[in-house]
Design an enzyme around this catalytic site. Structure first.
Site, mmCIF file in Angstrom:
data_model
loop_
_atom_site.group_PDB
_atom_site.id
_atom_site.type_symbol
_atom_site.label_atom_id
_atom_site.label_comp_id
_atom_site.label_asym_id
_atom_site.label_seq_id
_atom_site.Cartn_x
_atom_site.Cartn_y
_atom_site.Cartn_z
ATOM 1 N N GLU A 8 -1.996 5.993 -0.626
ATOM 2 C CA GLU A 8 -3.431 6.145 -0.232
ATOM 3 C C GLU A 8 -3.856 7.484 0.482
ATOM 4 O O GLU A 8 -4.462 8.294 0.143
ATOM 5 C CB GLU A 8 -3.818 4.874 0.368
ATOM 6 C CG GLU A 8 -5.199 4.664 1.075
ATOM 7 C CD GLU A 8 -5.415 3.628 1.932
ATOM 8 O OE1 GLU A 8 -4.635 3.078 2.580
ATOM 9 O OE2 GLU A 8 -6.809 3.263 2.212
ATOM 10 N N HIS B 168 0.796 -1.181 0.198
ATOM 11 C CA HIS B 168 -0.003 -0.174 0.067
ATOM 12 C C HIS B 168 1.009 1.276 0.046
ATOM 13 O O HIS B 168 1.825 1.334 0.904
ATOM 14 C CB HIS B 168 -0.930 -0.136 1.274
ATOM 15 C CG HIS B 168 -2.042 -0.902 1.201
ATOM 16 N ND1 HIS B 168 -1.876 -2.216 1.056
ATOM 17 C CD2 HIS B 168 -3.300 -0.728 1.431
ATOM 18 C CE1 HIS B 168 -3.061 -3.069 1.302
ATOM 19 N NE2 HIS B 168 -4.049 -1.820 1.348
ATOM 20 N N ASP C 221 -11.926 -3.300 1.693
ATOM 21 C CA ASP C 221 -12.635 -3.970 2.747
ATOM 22 C C ASP C 221 -14.029 -3.973 2.596
ATOM 23 O O ASP C 221 -14.929 -2.883 3.140
ATOM 24 C CB ASP C 221 -12.038 -3.069 4.112
ATOM 25 C CG ASP C 221 -10.662 -3.286 4.012
ATOM 26 O OD1 ASP C 221 -10.188 -4.311 4.604
ATOM 27 O OD2 ASP C 221 -10.033 -2.116 3.902
HETATM 28 N N1 ADE Z 1 -5.928 -2.595 6.037
HETATM 29 C C1 ADE Z 1 -7.254 -2.897 5.516
HETATM 30 N N2 ADE Z 1 -7.733 -1.924 4.734
HETATM 31 C C2 ADE Z 1 -6.343 -1.082 4.463
HETATM 32 C C3 ADE Z 1 -6.391 -0.015 3.866
HETATM 33 N N3 ADE Z 1 -7.225 0.368 3.011
HETATM 34 N N4 ADE Z 1 -5.062 0.740 3.960
HETATM 35 C C4 ADE Z 1 -4.422 0.158 4.710
HETATM 36 N N5 ADE Z 1 -4.490 -0.682 5.541
HETATM 37 C C5 ADE Z 1 -5.560 -1.480 5.259
HETATM 38 ZN ZN ZN Z 2 -6.066 -2.053 1.152
#
Ligand code: ADE
Ligand code: ZN
Length: 344
Positions: free
Chosen positions: A205, A202, A284
């Site tokens: 974000e 990630h 999620d």
């Molecule tokens: N864990 C679960 N969803 C996440 C997200 N969007 N960003 C970082 N960690 C996560």
């Molecule tokens: Zn994620």
């Protein structure tokens, strides 16, 4: 006469790959309550509704606090199996034919659950679903708010599992992004690369474009999860487009976590216009108001994507996946046959 369907419907029925889904983020409130009861645990919420009402997030951390609390009901192999099977049912309903699924072992080992229990339950559900037309891979994610030493210990504990579970093909990096740059995990990613694992992280974000550069240059990732803040750096966008390092974008997640004010402000189309290999995913789904097809629908409607753009995103989902070239070509051939045979 050609029968036409709306583009959102055409996308919903298309075969697709999902490349960014945290299995713990597929845990619906109903199942949280069921598992809590089965494990004789008391939750901080007295009803399914009051738990769901708490799903009003202001940023990534406000979500993660509730997400880790939800995952605390997972104790046994059967719990991990049931959670994964529930996701598989939803994925099959959305015509997902291939899923690459994240899991967070440290969330569970911290509570005394063995890493074998976690992987065994998830993998058994995925094996059972393979016969029904959903292939899958598993990606072990390190929690970046924990220490490098913790990640290294987790990697060591997982080493026998990479041998035992052929579906377990890579490592990733998730949790609280700000203040935890990819550079913190350079050594554990180096070790994962040395044994031939696929690498994702990630980045971008909530964190700045510099975190995306670190993921590419220090961790040497094969894909970037989210990466939407790359749009702030023109040279980075060009580099992503030229190298075809894909972004696993999660539009509904970005809105729920206030990365963008509303879906019409989402940068997915700009990135696509610049030739970046973007994909659409749910992140999620139990927490962000929708599974993968809901993400396609919201994006198509808000950004007014056309037939060719949606086709490109669907193709990207297979091109960016970690299947063999032969498997990828077969999946793309099926997508193309479907797409060209259906008029939007
Ligand atoms: N864990 C679960 N969803 C996440 C997200 N969007 N960003 C970082 N960690 C996560
Ligand atoms: Zn994620």
């Amino acid at each position: 006469m050609t029968h036409t369907v709306p583009l959102t419907e055409k996308a919903a029925r298309a075969p697709k790959a999902e490349l960014h889904i945290h299995i713990e983020g597929s845990l619906e409130p109903e199942l949280i309550f069921k598992l809590a009861q089965r494990n004789n645990m008391k939750l901080a919420y007295d009803s399914i509704e009051s738990l769901r009402d708490a799903y009003a997030f202001t940023d990534l951390q406000s979500f993660l606090d509730i997400y880790y609390a939800g995952a605390s009901v997972l104790l046994t192999e059967a719990d991990f199996y049931d959670m994964t099977m529930a996701y598989c049912e939803r994925a099959l309903a959305d015509n997902v034919v291939h899923a690459e699924i994240f899991f967070d072992p440290q969330t569970h080992t911290e509570r005394g659950v063995a890493i074998e229990t976690v992987v065994a339950g998830i993998d058994r559900a995925l094996a059972d679903t393979e016969k029904r037309g959903l292939t899958s891979k598993l990606i072990l994610c390190f929690l970046r708010h924990l220490s490098e030493a913790d990640a290294l210990a987790t990697f060591d504990a997982a080493l026998p599992l990479f041998e035992r579970y052929p579906r377990l093909i890579g490592v990733g990096l998730d949790s609280s992004e700000r203040g935890h740059p990819p550079s913190k995990f350079e050594r554990v990613f180096e070790r994962a690369r040395a044994i031939g694992l696929k690498l994702v992280a990630h980045a971008g974000e909530e964190g700045p474009p510099s975190y995306i550069y670190e993921a590419l240059d220090l961790l040497k990732v094969d894909r970037v999860d989210h990466g939407v803040r790359s749009i702030e750096d023109a040279a980075l966008v060009t580099r992503l487009a030229d190298t075809r390092v894909a972004l696993t974008v999660c539009p509904l997640s970005n809105i729920k976590l206030c990365v963008f004010d509303d879906m019409t402000r989402h940068t997915l189309k700009d990135l696509l216009d610049h030739g970046v290999a973007v994909t659409v995913n749910s992140d999620d789904p139990a927490y962000f108001g929708g599974y993968v097809n809901d993400n396609y629908t919201a994006t198509i409607d808000a950004l007014k994507l056309d037939d060719a753009e949606v086709h490109t995103i669907l193709r990207n989902s297979f091109e960016a996946s970690f299947v063999t070239p032969q498997e990828r070509d077969a999946m793309i051939a099926k997508l193309d046959a479907y797409w060209n045979g259906t008029a939007a």
